[in-house]
Design an enzyme around this catalytic site. Structure first.
Site: not given
Ligand code: DGL
Length: 273
Positions: A13-14, A76, A155, A187, A189
């Protein structure tokens, strides 16, 4: 090519978002070893171009290959939307993303055929959830909404905070007004903000977290390809975590959400790959 079924699964993931997927893999596929990479130096991906996210994804995949992973989970949505199709053709091991699983569950859950999708600007702009949902059921109305501040709030660890509640209201009240009965957390997150999201949308809206479904999809894939680990060597192989920056901060966060004691996260130079 013979694939070692006891080899680890790569998850990336990012940043920390993919841990919500790693958590479900730990819970539902306890025999599998995991190598996780969080691109903490370059997060967020959601406001970057497809070209950039594709380049980042290729670098991470090269790194994970070096770790001898047998399969990869793109944990991600942004990378799944922007890179999965391309990298799939370049790889000789299986790779799955998180988007299809979420769309499948949402199509099953919705009663009034009005589904909301929240995600990064990149994911929502790609229209990929809507495309999958429409393929499953053309009568579904899809309302997408980019919620870029959510990644920073997650984050930052502001999971239960008045600021987060206010931001969530601003983003989600319009979706509620349009009558959604199902909301895809598009997402990885966002499940971290689940309780705040639940508070704002109320009990009547079904929240779809694709992490669990993705873990089940991985289990099925490994079974079909006779690549599921027998559990041999799992105890001697602690889950491995790598990041591109701020390893200690990542360790603290990972420990707050995983059913596992993360003792070390290693920082690597991803630009080398
Ligand atoms: N967690 C990521 C997603 O599912 C990316 C969030 C990001 O880095 O902008 O899209």
């Amino acid at each position: 090519m013979t694939i070692d079924r006891e080899a680890p699964v790569g998850v990336f993931d990012s940043g920390i978002g993919g841990l919500t997927v790693a958590r479900e893999i730990m819970r539902n596929l306890p025999s599998e070893k995991i190598v996780y990479f969080g691109d903490t130096a370059r997060v967020p991906y959601g406001n970057k171009s497809q070209e950039t996210v594709l380049r980042y994804s290729r670098q991470i995949i090269r790194f994970l290959r070096e770790q001898n992973v047998k399969a990869i989970v793109v944990a991600c949505n942004t990378a799944s939307a922007f890179a999965l199709d391309e990298v799939k053709d370049e790889l000789d091991i299986p790779i799955i993303g998180v988007i299809e699983a979420g769309a499948r569950v949402a199509a099953e859950m919705t009663r009034n055929k009005t589904v909301g999708v929240i995600g990064t600007e990149g994911t929502i702009g790609s229209g990929i959830h809507a495309a999958f949902l429409k393929k499953l059921d053309p009568s579904i109305r899809v309302i997408g909404k980019a919620c870029p501040l959510f990644v920073s709030l997650a984050e930052e660890g502001w999971l239960h905070d008045p600021v987060t509640t206010e931001v969530t209201r601003r983003y989600l009240e319009p979706l509620k007004e349009q009558g959604i009965d199902t909301l895809i957390l598009g997402c990885t997150h966002y499940p971290l903000l689940r309780s705040t999201i639940r508070e704002v949308v109320g009990e009547d809206v079904c929240l779809v977290n694709p992490a669990y479904e993705t873990a089940l999809e991985l289990r099925q894939l490994l079974a079909d390809k006779e690549m599921a680990s027998t559990g041999k060597g799992r105890e001697e192989f602690p889950y491995r975590f790598f990041v591109s920056d701020l390893a200690e901060k990542f360790t603290v966060f990972a420990n707050s959400i995983l059913p596992y004691d993360v003792t070390m996260t290693k920082k690597i130079d991803i630009e080398k790959y």
